[in-house]
Design an enzyme around this catalytic site. Sequence first.
Site, PDB file in Angstrom:
ATOM      1  N   LYS A 126       0.860  -1.188   0.000  1.00  0.00           N
ATOM      2  CA  LYS A 126       0.000   0.000   0.000  1.00  0.00           C
ATOM      3  C   LYS A 126       0.896   1.237   0.000  1.00  0.00           C
ATOM      4  O   LYS A 126       1.934   1.245   0.690  1.00  0.00           O
ATOM      5  CB  LYS A 126      -0.834  -0.077   1.276  1.00  0.00           C
ATOM      6  CG  LYS A 126      -1.923   0.942   1.464  1.00  0.00           C
ATOM      7  CD  LYS A 126      -2.707   0.614   2.745  1.00  0.00           C
ATOM      8  CE  LYS A 126      -3.888   1.521   2.947  1.00  0.00           C
ATOM      9  NZ  LYS A 126      -4.699   1.128   4.124  1.00  0.00           N
ATOM     10  N   SER A 183      -9.311   0.767   3.153  1.00  0.00           N
ATOM     11  CA  SER A 183      -8.564   1.637   2.279  1.00  0.00           C
ATOM     12  C   SER A 183      -7.438   0.906   1.539  1.00  0.00           C
ATOM     13  O   SER A 183      -6.815   1.486   0.639  1.00  0.00           O
ATOM     14  CB  SER A 183      -7.953   2.813   3.050  1.00  0.00           C
ATOM     15  OG  SER A 183      -7.090   2.339   4.058  1.00  0.00           O
ATOM     16  N   SER A 237      -9.381  -1.710   7.316  1.00  0.00           N
ATOM     17  CA  SER A 237      -8.855  -1.486   5.965  1.00  0.00           C
ATOM     18  C   SER A 237      -8.073  -2.648   5.371  1.00  0.00           C
ATOM     19  O   SER A 237      -7.719  -2.599   4.187  1.00  0.00           O
ATOM     20  CB  SER A 237      -7.996  -0.225   5.940  1.00  0.00           C
ATOM     21  OG  SER A 237      -8.813   0.916   5.985  1.00  0.00           O
TER      22      SER A 237
END
Lengths: 62, 467
Positions: free
Chosen positions: B81, B157, B181
Site C-alpha cells: 500500500k 482503504s 482497511s
Amino acid sequence: MTAKVFDPEAVVDAMAPLLGLTLTPESRAQTLVHLRIAAEQAEKLLSVPLDDRQEPAPVFTA
Amino acid sequence: MTAALLDGTAQAIAAAIRTGAVSAREIAQETLDRIEARNGALGAFTDMTATRALAKADAIDTARARGTNLGPLAGAPFAVKNLFDIAGLPTRAGSKINRDRPPSKVDATVIARLETAGGVLVGALNMGEFAYDFTGRNVHDGPSRNPHDLEHMTGGSSGGSAAAVAGGLVPIALGSDTNGSIRVPSSFCGLFGLKPTYGRLSRVGTFPFVASLDHVGSLARSVGDLALSYDAMLGRDDRDPAQADMPAAAASPMLNDRDVGLRVARLGSYFARSADPSAISAVDTIARALKADRVVELAGAEQARSAAYLITMVEGAALHLARLRERAQDFDPEVRDRLIAGTMVPGAWAAQAQKFRRQFHATTLALFGDVDILLAPATPCRAPRLEQTTFVLDGREMLVRPNIGLFTQPISFIGLPVVTAPVWTEGEKLPIGVQIIAAPWREDLALRVAWALERDGVVRAPVARLS
C-alpha cells in the site's frame, strides 16, 4: 455537552473561522452530514455510564 | 509454468526458485509484465519498482548459484500500500498533497524484513486518501477495481492491495488496518487478510492515520502465505512506541497442528442485526464447518464502534488540520469533509471514547476465558457497485463509505487479532469474508482455524478471471 443538544450547523459556522478553515458551500454541507453522524455515534457512546474512576485506554509509561 | 506459479502461492514460487526450476529473474520479469498488462483494468499499482525488483531477483539467483541458503520467501514478489515508505519514492498515502514530500530515504521496517526473507518488492499500491476510506475510491489515482467484477468496489482503504492479490499480480501485499482497511478489502475481493494484534508489528516507516488504532498486516491468496509473511515481519522495533514487547513466535510451523479442542463461538446481536443475508450465511457456513453452535454476546459492541468512529475523527483531524487549512482544495472531497468534521468533534466525546475503550477491553477479554475463537461477518454485504453511495442496513438507508466497517470497528478498537477468510456461494460472482477473531497475541490460533478451513475447502481465494 451531550450529543442531543449538539447543533451541527451552529458548531460548523462558529468553529470553522476559529480553526482557520474556509469552507465552500459544498464542503459545509458535507461537513454537516459527517458531524450529524458523529453526534449519532456520540449519543450511543454517552448512553453508557462510566465510573468516574474509569481509566482511559491510552497508557504512557514514564 | 511461470504463469501457473504466478497464479499460485509465494511458497510455491520460493520452492521452485530454490530447486532451480525457475529463476528469480524470470518470476520478477513475468510479474512486471503481468502488472503492465492488467493494471489498467484493476487500478491496483500506483508505482512500479522494476529496476529494484530485477536487481533483487538477480541477487537471489546469484546467491543460489553460490549455494547460499535462500529465505522462505526467496524470489516471491510482493507489493505494498502506498503509505509504506519505499526508498526513493515520496510516500503519497493515497493523496495528491504528499506527492510533494521528498523521496523516502529508507524502506519501512516491514518491507526490509520481507526482503530479508527473500521477498521481491515490485511496487506501491493504490489506496483511499490518507486511509480514511472503506471503498477503494480515490479521486487522484482513480479507483481500484474488484478483480472479480470490475464494476464493483475493492473495499478500502487497502483497495490496491486487494486488487493486486485477487488479480494475480502478486501473491502477497501489505496493507494497513485502522478500522477495517485490511479486512474489508479482503472480504470484498475474496482474500485471506491478517490484521495482527495492536502493537504486534512495527509501523515504523508508514504514514499514520489514527496512531491509537493503526495496524499493519498482509493480504494473500493462501493462509500459508499469510502466515509466512507475518512470520517474516515479526520482531522488535524500538522506534515504534506502540509496539509491545511480546515474544515473536512464528505461526507457520503451527498451522497444521490439530484444530481439535479449540472452542469456537459466533458473535450475536449487533453482529447479526445490520447484516445482509449473505453475511450471515457466510458465518453460518464457517460455524457449521467448525461445529460451532454457541452464540456469545459482545456487550457494548455498538458503543465500541461509535467510540472507534469518534476517536478516528478526532485523531485523523488533528493529523491533517494544518493541511486542511492550507491545501483544502487538494484533498479528495470525500475525505476532506470527514476530516473537517473531525476538527469540530467535542474533545469530551473523544475522551469518553478512550475511557469506554478500557472498559470494553476488560469485558471482552473476559469472554476469552471459555472461548478461543469468535466469528463475525467482516462486512455487512458483498462489494457494492463502485459508484454506490448508500445502502440499506437494518431497514435504514445509510452512507456506504462510513458504514462498511461497522463489524470490523469494534474488534480493532481493542486490537484483537483477526484473520478474514473468504466464503463463496455457488452462482454468485462476488465473495464475502468472515472475521476469525482470537484473543490478543493469538494470531496463531486465528491462522490455524483459517488454515484448516482452507484445507477442507470451506474457504478459498482464487485468482480472478479478468474479463
